[in-house]
Design an enzyme around this catalytic site. Structure first.
Site, PDB file in Angstrom:
ATOM      1  N   GLU A 135       0.967  -1.123  -0.102  1.00  0.00           N
ATOM      2  CA  GLU A 135       0.066  -0.153  -0.038  1.00  0.00           C
ATOM      3  C   GLU A 135       0.801   1.169   0.092  1.00  0.00           C
ATOM      4  OE1 GLU A 135      -2.701  -0.350   3.529  1.00  0.00           O
ATOM      5  OE2 GLU A 135      -3.567  -1.964   2.199  1.00  0.00           O
ATOM      6  N   SER A 221      20.068  -8.021  -7.729  1.00  0.00           N
ATOM      7  CA  SER A 221      18.896  -8.197  -8.684  1.00  0.00           C
ATOM      8  C   SER A 221      19.231  -9.045  -9.947  1.00  0.00           C
ATOM      9  CB  SER A 221      18.502  -6.870  -9.262  1.00  0.00           C
ATOM     10  OG  SER A 221      17.694  -6.122  -8.619  1.00  0.00           O
ATOM     11  N   HIS A 350       3.942 -10.245  -9.656  1.00  0.00           N
ATOM     12  CA  HIS A 350       5.321 -10.479  -9.632  1.00  0.00           C
ATOM     13  C   HIS A 350       6.047  -9.108  -8.676  1.00  0.00           C
ATOM     14  CE1 HIS A 350       9.713 -10.711 -10.646  1.00  0.00           C
ATOM     15  NE2 HIS A 350       9.657  -9.574 -10.666  1.00  0.00           N
ATOM     16  N   SER A 351       5.634  -7.982  -9.097  1.00  0.00           N
ATOM     17  CA  SER A 351       5.919  -7.053  -8.133  1.00  0.00           C
ATOM     18  C   SER A 351       5.235  -5.806  -8.094  1.00  0.00           C
ATOM     19  CB  SER A 351       7.371  -6.393  -8.627  1.00  0.00           C
ATOM     20  OG  SER A 351       7.329  -5.822  -9.826  1.00  0.00           O
TER      21      SER A 351
HETATM   22  C1  LIG Z   1      19.809 -11.990 -15.340  1.00  0.00           C
HETATM   23  C2  LIG Z   1      18.469 -11.264 -15.154  1.00  0.00           C
HETATM   24  N1  LIG Z   1      17.622 -11.473 -16.371  1.00  0.00           N
HETATM   25  C3  LIG Z   1      16.125 -10.869 -16.198  1.00  0.00           C
HETATM   26  C4  LIG Z   1      15.918 -10.123 -15.022  1.00  0.00           C
HETATM   27  C5  LIG Z   1      14.590  -9.517 -14.969  1.00  0.00           C
HETATM   28  N2  LIG Z   1      13.591 -10.321 -14.098  1.00  0.00           N
HETATM   29  C6  LIG Z   1      13.525  -9.983 -12.580  1.00  0.00           C
HETATM   30  S1  LIG Z   1      12.517 -11.114 -11.918  1.00  0.00           S
HETATM   31  C7  LIG Z   1      12.588 -12.235 -13.134  1.00  0.00           C
HETATM   32  C8  LIG Z   1      11.660 -13.363 -13.007  1.00  0.00           C
HETATM   33  C9  LIG Z   1      12.433 -14.496 -11.976  1.00  0.00           C
HETATM   34  O1  LIG Z   1      11.422 -15.518 -11.945  1.00  0.00           O
HETATM   35  P1  LIG Z   1      11.818 -16.650 -10.877  1.00  0.00           P
HETATM   36  O2  LIG Z   1      13.384 -16.949 -10.795  1.00  0.00           O
HETATM   37  O3  LIG Z   1      10.801 -17.636 -10.928  1.00  0.00           O
HETATM   38  O4  LIG Z   1      11.478 -15.934  -9.308  1.00  0.00           O
HETATM   39  P2  LIG Z   1      10.151 -15.458  -8.893  1.00  0.00           P
HETATM   40  O5  LIG Z   1       9.988 -14.124  -9.216  1.00  0.00           O
HETATM   41  O6  LIG Z   1       8.907 -16.226  -9.600  1.00  0.00           O
HETATM   42  O7  LIG Z   1      10.027 -15.581  -7.285  1.00  0.00           O
HETATM   43  C10 LIG Z   1      13.110 -11.706 -14.325  1.00  0.00           C
HETATM   44  C11 LIG Z   1      13.151 -12.243 -15.626  1.00  0.00           C
HETATM   45  C12 LIG Z   1      17.007  -9.939 -14.018  1.00  0.00           C
HETATM   46  N3  LIG Z   1      16.641  -9.518 -12.735  1.00  0.00           N
HETATM   47  N4  LIG Z   1      18.232 -10.655 -14.228  1.00  0.00           N
HETATM   48  K   LIG Z   2      21.146 -12.519  -7.892  1.00  0.00           K
END
Ligand SMILES: Cc1ncc(C[n+]2csc(CCOP(=O)(O)OP(=O)(O)O)c2C)c(N)n1
Ligand SMILES: [K+]
Length: 458
Positions: A135, A221, A350-351
């Protein structure tokens, strides 16, 4: 022994790097440390020695099998490819029914009431944090947030099974582990508001927590980077003969990164005590697991790398707790990696930058939220045991809410870290190019003050 190996090293490297030391490595191999920070592993095992005895054996069995590094390989005249999948999927370890009854190995009653109740209360705290911070982002008070909704059991029950000396390297959806270890509400709030008290001094996005004190590496990240780091940490624990392991968390999406594969192989070969915990929550932002891999999920990938593996119900707090405890024991006692694939579901977006109804059905989300909630199931079990009352629960909920709102107010009012903090803490002596960048930044801020936050002290 050391002398023989040093001789070997000298033979294999025409001009060996200066040696700093030697230590016992996996399978009694010797690890030699050089000043270039490289090491050579000199294995005393008979890798490529096809022995006389083996050759004789080959003759004896009419050439039915032969000796190849790693063991004896049988021959076959049948041209048979290994199938891309098995008929049956790998089963999923679970001990708690949806109704809160255990499918009981009798000794399961040995669980400590205090630990179990704290697990549930921490899940409530995490849920409260998620609601309030989400929020706050919607109100424009923080820039970003990401919830753990639906995955409370995976992170908190696994954290409860670890020891505080175990080193955690998480992805980003695991603040539950940090909460279990004692990270306070004020510390969480200071990080998401990026103020002066944040350990990262506001240099990272919200939810990139870290704590030296609690053996929790700061979140980074890029997906998957923590996996090879965890193997390095585990290998260092091994060299120091510590009674601890490294534990790393990642999502199903993370397993498509090269780092996942490098880490599993590296860990198996080095015999590194690391527990890999995959939260297979069905989605990597908008990529479903059907689009992520063709294999039977993640668990089957362990064996290919020589890593002991298990699939568990990530929404069964007791299964997560007991499997993690056992994985930790094996990793340390047998000095090897273990892979856990926890099947779960990301109930939230996701976020705060995502709207998940754009790529998945609302029914699917509702099903997991209501029928397969890890918290409801665990709460039923606690109530069946007489360990939790509704009053306890609602009291905890309202206390946490009050404390968190206070923490947020304080974090929001607190001063931000100064501009100079952008350039500190990496180099002991700040290099000249960074000094130049700092000067340019300060001049630009003076020229265009309207484009820079007014609450960052110069
Ligand atoms: C190397 C890289 N590629 C792409 C991203 C963008 N990204 C951020 S979160 C995400 C999804 C990751 O999914 P998962 O590992 O299944 O974790 P969840 O979010 O489902 O917990 C992506 C593609 C990133 N942060 N780093
Ligand atoms: K990481």
């Amino acid at each position: 022994m050391i002398r023989t190996s040093l001789a070997l090293l000298t033979r294999n490297f025409p001009s060996p790097p200066p040696l700093l030391g030697a230590a016992a490595g996996p399978h009694n191999a010797l690890v030699l440390l050089s000043s270039s920070n490289r090491y050579a592993l000199l294995s005393p095992t008979r890798r490529f020695e096809s022995t006389e005895a083996a050759r004789l054996h080959e003759d004896e069995n009419d050439g039915q099998e032969f000796d190849f590094p790693g063991g004896r390989v049988p021959f076959t005249s049948e041209m048979k490819f290994i199938a891309e999948s098995t008929e049956e999927r790998v089963s999923c370890y679970r001990i708690l029914h949806e109704n809160g009854e255990t499918i009981l190995p009798a000794n399961f009653k040995q669980l400590s009431k205090d630990v179990m109740v704290k697990m549930y209360k921490d899940m409530i705290t995490l849920q409260t944090m998620d609601t309030i911070f989400f929020e706050a982002q919607r109100q424009g008070r923080i820039s970003f947030y990401l919830t753990s909704a639906g995955e409370e059991a995976v992170t908190i029950a696994s954290a409860a099974a670890l020891h505080s000396d175990d080193v955690v390297l998480a992805q980003y959806r695991e603040p539950g582990v940090l909460l279990w270890r004692g990270f306070g509400l004020q510390e969480f709030a200071d990080q998401v508001f990026g103020n002066r008290s944040d350990y990262g001094k506001g240099r990272q996005m919200p939810i990139h927590y870290g704590s030296n004190l609690l053996n929790y590496f700061t979140i980074s990240s890029p997906i998957g980077t923590q996996l090879p780091h965890a193997v390095g940490v585990a290998y260092s624990l091994k060299m120091d003969r510590k009674d601890a392991c490294a534990v790393t968390y990642f999502g199903d999406g993370g397993t498509s990164e090269g780092d996942f594969h490098a880490a599993l192989n590296f860990a198996a070969v080095l015999g590194a005590p690391v527990v890999f915990i995959c939260r297979n929550n069905g989605w990597a932002i908008s990529t479903s697991i059907q689009e992520q891999f063709r294999s039977d999920g993640v668990v089957v990938k362990g064996q290919a790398y020589g890593v002991r593996s298990i699939r568990i119900d990530g929404n069964d707090a007791l299964a997560v707790y007991s499997a993690t405890r056992r994985a930790r024991e094996m990793a340390i006692a047998e000095q090897m990696p273990v892979l856990i694939e926890a099947l779960t579901y990301r109930v939230g977006h996701h976020s705060t930058s995502d709207d998940s109804t754009k790529y998945r059905g609302v029914d699917e989300i509702e099903y997991w939220k209501t029928k397969r909630s890890p918290m409801d199931r665990f709460a039923r079990w606690l109530r069946n045991n007489g360990w939790l009352s509704e009053e306890d629960e609602s009291m905890h909920r309202s206390t946490v809410k009050k404390q968190l709102l206070q923490a947020i107010q304080k974090a929001e009012k607190a001063e931000k870290a100064p501009v100079s903090a952008l350039f500190s803490d990496v180099y002991d002596h700040i290099p000249s190019n960074l000094h130049e960048q700092e000067q340019v930044l300060r001049q630009t801020m003076k020229r265009y003050p309207q484009d820079y936050p007014s609450d960052v002290p110069l």
